[in-house]
Write a protein that holds these residues in place. Structure first.
Motif, PDB file in Angstrom:
ATOM      1  N   SER A   1       0.819  -1.216   0.000  1.00 35.90           N
ATOM      2  CA  SER A   1       0.000   0.000   0.000  1.00 35.90           C
ATOM      3  C   SER A   1       0.851   1.263   0.000  1.00 35.90           C
ATOM      4  CB  SER A   1      -0.957   0.011   1.192  1.00 35.90           C
ATOM      5  OG  SER A   1      -0.241   0.158   2.391  1.00 35.90           O
ATOM      6  N   SER A   2       2.098   1.137   0.424  1.00 34.26           N
ATOM      7  CA  SER A   2       3.026   2.267   0.450  1.00 34.26           C
ATOM      8  C   SER A   2       3.895   2.325  -0.793  1.00 34.26           C
ATOM      9  CB  SER A   2       3.912   2.172   1.693  1.00 34.26           C
ATOM     10  OG  SER A   2       3.115   2.118   2.849  1.00 34.26           O
ATOM     11  N   ASN A   3       3.631   1.436  -1.745  1.00 36.94           N
ATOM     12  CA  ASN A   3       4.395   1.377  -2.995  1.00 36.94           C
ATOM     13  C   ASN A   3       5.890   1.183  -2.763  1.00 36.94           C
ATOM     14  OD1 ASN A   3       2.170   1.657  -4.741  1.00 36.94           O
ATOM     15  ND2 ASN A   3       2.149   3.851  -4.341  1.00 36.94           N
ATOM     16  N   ARG A   4       6.238   0.395  -1.761  1.00 33.67           N
ATOM     17  CA  ARG A   4       7.649   0.084  -1.485  1.00 33.67           C
ATOM     18  C   ARG A   4       7.951  -1.324  -1.983  1.00 33.67           C
ATOM     19  NH1 ARG A   4      10.882   3.497   1.487  1.00 33.67           N
ATOM     20  NH2 ARG A   4      12.395   2.171   0.460  1.00 33.67           N
ATOM     21  N   HIS A   5       7.881  -1.487  -3.298  1.00 35.87           N
ATOM     22  CA  HIS A   5       8.134  -2.784  -3.922  1.00 35.87           C
ATOM     23  C   HIS A   5       9.621  -3.121  -3.956  1.00 35.87           C
ATOM     24  CE1 HIS A   5       3.937  -2.707  -4.954  1.00 35.87           C
ATOM     25  NE2 HIS A   5       4.100  -1.505  -5.490  1.00 35.87           N
ATOM     26  N   ASP A   6      10.468  -2.160  -3.583  1.00 38.24           N
ATOM     27  CA  ASP A   6      11.904  -2.370  -3.554  1.00 38.24           C
ATOM     28  C   ASP A   6      12.372  -3.077  -2.282  1.00 38.24           C
ATOM     29  OD1 ASP A   6      11.150  -0.067  -2.085  1.00 38.24           O
ATOM     30  OD2 ASP A   6      13.186   0.741  -2.202  1.00 38.24           O
ATOM     31  N   LEU A   7      11.475  -3.185  -1.292  1.00 33.40           N
ATOM     32  CA  LEU A   7      11.848  -3.783  -0.017  1.00 33.40           C
ATOM     33  C   LEU A   7      11.175  -5.137   0.187  1.00 33.40           C
ATOM     34  CD1 LEU A   7      11.560  -0.659   2.317  1.00 33.40           C
ATOM     35  CD2 LEU A   7      13.645  -1.674   1.394  1.00 33.40           C
ATOM     36  N   GLY A   8      11.944  -6.078   0.702  1.00 33.89           N
ATOM     37  CA  GLY A   8      11.423  -7.364   1.131  1.00 33.89           C
ATOM     38  C   GLY A   8      11.559  -7.447   2.642  1.00 33.89           C
ATOM     39  N   TYR A   9      11.110  -8.530   3.238  1.00 34.75           N
ATOM     40  CA  TYR A   9      11.145  -8.658   4.697  1.00 34.75           C
ATOM     41  C   TYR A   9      11.254 -10.127   5.083  1.00 34.75           C
ATOM     42  CZ  TYR A   9       6.373 -10.141   4.018  1.00 34.75           C
ATOM     43  OH  TYR A   9       5.268 -10.824   3.596  1.00 34.75           O
ATOM     44  N   PHE A  10      11.757 -10.355   6.278  1.00 32.69           N
ATOM     45  CA  PHE A  10      11.704 -11.697   6.852  1.00 32.69           C
ATOM     46  C   PHE A  10      11.613 -11.596   8.368  1.00 32.69           C
ATOM     47  CE2 PHE A  10      16.205 -10.877   6.138  1.00 32.69           C
ATOM     48  CZ  PHE A  10      16.798 -11.227   7.328  1.00 32.69           C
ATOM     49  N   LEU A  11      11.016 -12.604   8.949  1.00 31.15           N
ATOM     50  CA  LEU A  11      10.786 -12.665  10.391  1.00 31.15           C
ATOM     51  C   LEU A  11      12.110 -12.890  11.109  1.00 31.15           C
ATOM     52  CD1 LEU A  11       8.495 -12.876  12.578  1.00 31.15           C
ATOM     53  CD2 LEU A  11       8.686 -15.344  12.288  1.00 31.15           C
ATOM     54  N   ILE A  12      12.384 -12.066  12.113  1.00 26.86           N
ATOM     55  CA  ILE A  12      13.603 -12.263  12.902  1.00 26.86           C
ATOM     56  C   ILE A  12      13.287 -12.684  14.330  1.00 26.86           C
ATOM     57  CG2 ILE A  12      15.106 -10.791  11.537  1.00 26.86           C
ATOM     58  CD1 ILE A  12      14.629  -8.552  13.574  1.00 26.86           C
ATOM     59  N   SER A  13      12.070 -12.397  14.782  1.00 26.42           N
ATOM     60  CA  SER A  13      11.625 -12.775  16.113  1.00 26.42           C
ATOM     61  C   SER A  13      10.112 -12.581  16.141  1.00 26.42           C
ATOM     62  CB  SER A  13      12.300 -11.878  17.162  1.00 26.42           C
ATOM     63  OG  SER A  13      11.909 -12.255  18.458  1.00 26.42           O
ATOM     64  N   LYS A  14       9.461 -13.084  17.134  1.00 25.89           N
ATOM     65  CA  LYS A  14       8.000 -12.944  17.187  1.00 25.89           C
ATOM     66  C   LYS A  14       7.598 -11.475  17.020  1.00 25.89           C
ATOM     67  CE  LYS A  14       3.989 -14.026  20.033  1.00 25.89           C
ATOM     68  NZ  LYS A  14       3.286 -12.844  19.728  1.00 25.89           N
ATOM     69  N   ASP A  15       6.830 -11.202  15.988  1.00 23.65           N
ATOM     70  CA  ASP A  15       6.288  -9.870  15.684  1.00 23.65           C
ATOM     71  C   ASP A  15       7.321  -8.852  15.209  1.00 23.65           C
ATOM     72  OD1 ASP A  15       3.784 -10.831  16.445  1.00 23.65           O
ATOM     73  OD2 ASP A  15       4.010 -10.131  18.495  1.00 23.65           O
ATOM     74  N   TYR A  16       8.543  -9.259  14.898  1.00 27.04           N
ATOM     75  CA  TYR A  16       9.570  -8.342  14.408  1.00 27.04           C
ATOM     76  C   TYR A  16      10.056  -8.813  13.041  1.00 27.04           C
ATOM     77  CZ  TYR A  16       9.745  -6.374  19.071  1.00 27.04           C
ATOM     78  OH  TYR A  16       9.409  -5.780  20.255  1.00 27.04           O
ATOM     79  N   PHE A  17      10.113  -7.871  12.094  1.00 22.42           N
ATOM     80  CA  PHE A  17      10.509  -8.180  10.730  1.00 22.42           C
ATOM     81  C   PHE A  17      11.639  -7.254  10.297  1.00 22.42           C
ATOM     82  CE2 PHE A  17       6.281  -9.746  11.228  1.00 22.42           C
ATOM     83  CZ  PHE A  17       6.249 -10.904  10.474  1.00 22.42           C
ATOM     84  N   LEU A  18      12.638  -7.829   9.659  1.00 25.08           N
ATOM     85  CA  LEU A  18      13.774  -7.072   9.136  1.00 25.08           C
ATOM     86  C   LEU A  18      13.541  -6.806   7.665  1.00 25.08           C
ATOM     87  CD1 LEU A  18      16.669  -5.978   9.674  1.00 25.08           C
ATOM     88  CD2 LEU A  18      17.500  -8.200   8.882  1.00 25.08           C
ATOM     89  N   LEU A  19      13.737  -5.556   7.243  1.00 28.69           N
ATOM     90  CA  LEU A  19      13.586  -5.193   5.837  1.00 28.69           C
ATOM     91  C   LEU A  19      14.912  -5.345   5.114  1.00 28.69           C
ATOM     92  CD1 LEU A  19      11.419  -1.949   6.106  1.00 28.69           C
ATOM     93  CD2 LEU A  19      10.665  -4.302   5.737  1.00 28.69           C
TER      94      LEU A  19
END
Length: 70
Positions: A40-58
């Protein structure tokens, strides 16, 4: 809900930033929240993965799947 980082937060997000998701009942719900937030923010350049419960690293996506891994 993805944590608010300020008024222009989505424009200043960079690879290495950590997003916090609150209110998600499952890990899948949390991942969907982050995906929806980035889309929704048009940030198609960023991906993410889970690093801990409820925390995601871009991370910065690239054309090659190998070079896009942090």
């Amino acid at each position: 809900m993805v944590a608010s980082l300020g008024n222009n937060a989505i424009n200043t997000l960079k690879p290495g930033a950590v997003l916090t998701v609150s209110g998600a009942k499952t890990e899948s719900d949390a991942q969907r929240e982050v995906a929806d937030f980035l889309q929704s923010s048009n940030r198609h350049d960023l991906g993410y993965f889970l690093i801990s419960k409820d925390y995601f690293l871009l991370y910065l996506k690239s054309g090659s799947s190998l070079s896009g891994i942090a």
